[in-house]
Write an enzyme that holds these catalytic residues in place. Structure first.
Site, mmCIF file in Angstrom:
data_model
loop_
_atom_site.group_PDB
_atom_site.id
_atom_site.type_symbol
_atom_site.label_atom_id
_atom_site.label_comp_id
_atom_site.label_asym_id
_atom_site.label_seq_id
_atom_site.Cartn_x
_atom_site.Cartn_y
_atom_site.Cartn_z
ATOM 1 N N PHE A 213 5.960 2.079 0.292
ATOM 2 C CA PHE A 213 4.682 2.334 0.952
ATOM 3 C C PHE A 213 3.942 1.012 1.004
ATOM 4 O O PHE A 213 3.579 0.442 -0.023
ATOM 5 C CB PHE A 213 3.844 3.355 0.165
ATOM 6 C CG PHE A 213 2.480 3.612 0.773
ATOM 7 C CD1 PHE A 213 2.200 4.805 1.403
ATOM 8 C CD2 PHE A 213 1.467 2.651 0.707
ATOM 9 C CE1 PHE A 213 0.955 5.047 1.966
ATOM 10 C CE2 PHE A 213 0.219 2.876 1.272
ATOM 11 C CZ PHE A 213 -0.048 4.078 1.900
ATOM 12 N N GLU A 214 3.750 0.523 2.198
ATOM 13 C CA GLU A 214 2.896 -0.644 2.368
ATOM 14 C C GLU A 214 2.226 -0.551 3.724
ATOM 15 O O GLU A 214 2.821 -0.082 4.697
ATOM 16 C CB GLU A 214 3.671 -1.961 2.235
ATOM 17 C CG GLU A 214 4.738 -2.188 3.259
ATOM 18 C CD GLU A 214 5.456 -3.530 3.083
ATOM 19 O OE1 GLU A 214 6.350 -3.796 3.904
ATOM 20 O OE2 GLU A 214 5.131 -4.285 2.162
#
Length: 246
Positions: free
Chosen positions: A136-137
């Site tokens: 998750f970025e």
């Protein structure tokens, strides 16, 4: 700073590849030799300029109370994350020395208000292996497209470390430590944001806020006591030492 079209790379997972739009890269690794994994990592590091990476088998355990993209735009944030952890040292034995060589060649690119303290506990002499988990970025694409980042990526790529650090599928410079090192060195630390309110799980790791008000407002279904954040393998304490606890 532009936040339209594909300005953000968002590597959050939607749990399903159904109904994906054009311009989206769907990836499933079936290569046991590790070649495709290394190629994907290199692609994500240097060539994801307009594509999104969709990862399966993830869960979001809280309602997201506000638009994270607008939040980043309105608060001048460049990089956002939910989970931090240590990298396996055997996969990146030569990475930090290569980074140090680059910094010695281009000291002007290291931001004076950087987050070096997140990735090193001795002012850059050694890498402490901490990174933002790139499953998750959310990142401003202008940063990945910038001359500073592309020079950095191309220098690393020229050494062959993305492919030749080792032969195992698990032993290669991955996108997470490289993205994290770049963000920590080249951005001001207040341009990096921890999305505590987003309850995110990619098995086996879960982020679940321990802030009671955020947990209640998000109507979260996760158990804060099971959150990875203060597990001994998490680097959230190192991040909070740099940025403070919010």
């Amino acid at each position: 700073m532009s936040y339209t079209e594909a300005v953000f790379l968002i590597a959050i997972c939607v749990g399903s590849t159904q109904g994906s739009s054009s311009g989206t890269l769907l990836y499933r690794n079936t290569d046991t030799t590790g070649v495709s994994s290394k190629a994907l990592s290199t692609y994500q590091l240097g060539y994801t300029l307009t594509d999104h990476i969709i990862r399966p088998n993830v869960h979001f355990h809280c309602n997201i109370p506000s638009d994270p993209f607008l939040y980043m735009q309105d608060h001048n944030k460049t990089y956002g994350f939910t989970i931090t952890m240590y990298e396996f040292e055997s996969t990146i034995r030569s990475l930090w020395q290569t980074v140090r060589e680059y910094m010695s060649l281009h000291p002007e690119q290291v931001h004076p208000d950087n987050a070096m303290g997140f990735i090193s506990e001795d002012n850059g002499a050694h890498y402490n292996l901490c990174h933002f988990w790139s499953n998750f970025e959310i990142a401003d694409m202008d940063f990945w497209r910038s001359e500073t980042y592309m020079m950095f990526f191309e220098f690393l790529d020229s050494t062959g470390g993305f492919y030749y650090e080792a032969t195992s599928v698990l032993q290669r410079w991955g996108d997470a430590p490289v993205h994290s090192i770049a963000a920590s060195l080249f951005l001001p630390k207040d341009a990096i944001h921890f999305f505590d309110e987003i309850g995110y799980q990619h098995i086996p790791f879960t982020h679940c806020t321990v802030n009671t008000e955020r947990w209640q407002n998000g109507r979260c279904s996760c158990d804060p006591s099971q959150s990875f954040d203060y597990n001994g393998y998490s680097c959230l304490r190192q991040w909070e030492a740099v940025a403070g606890r919010h």
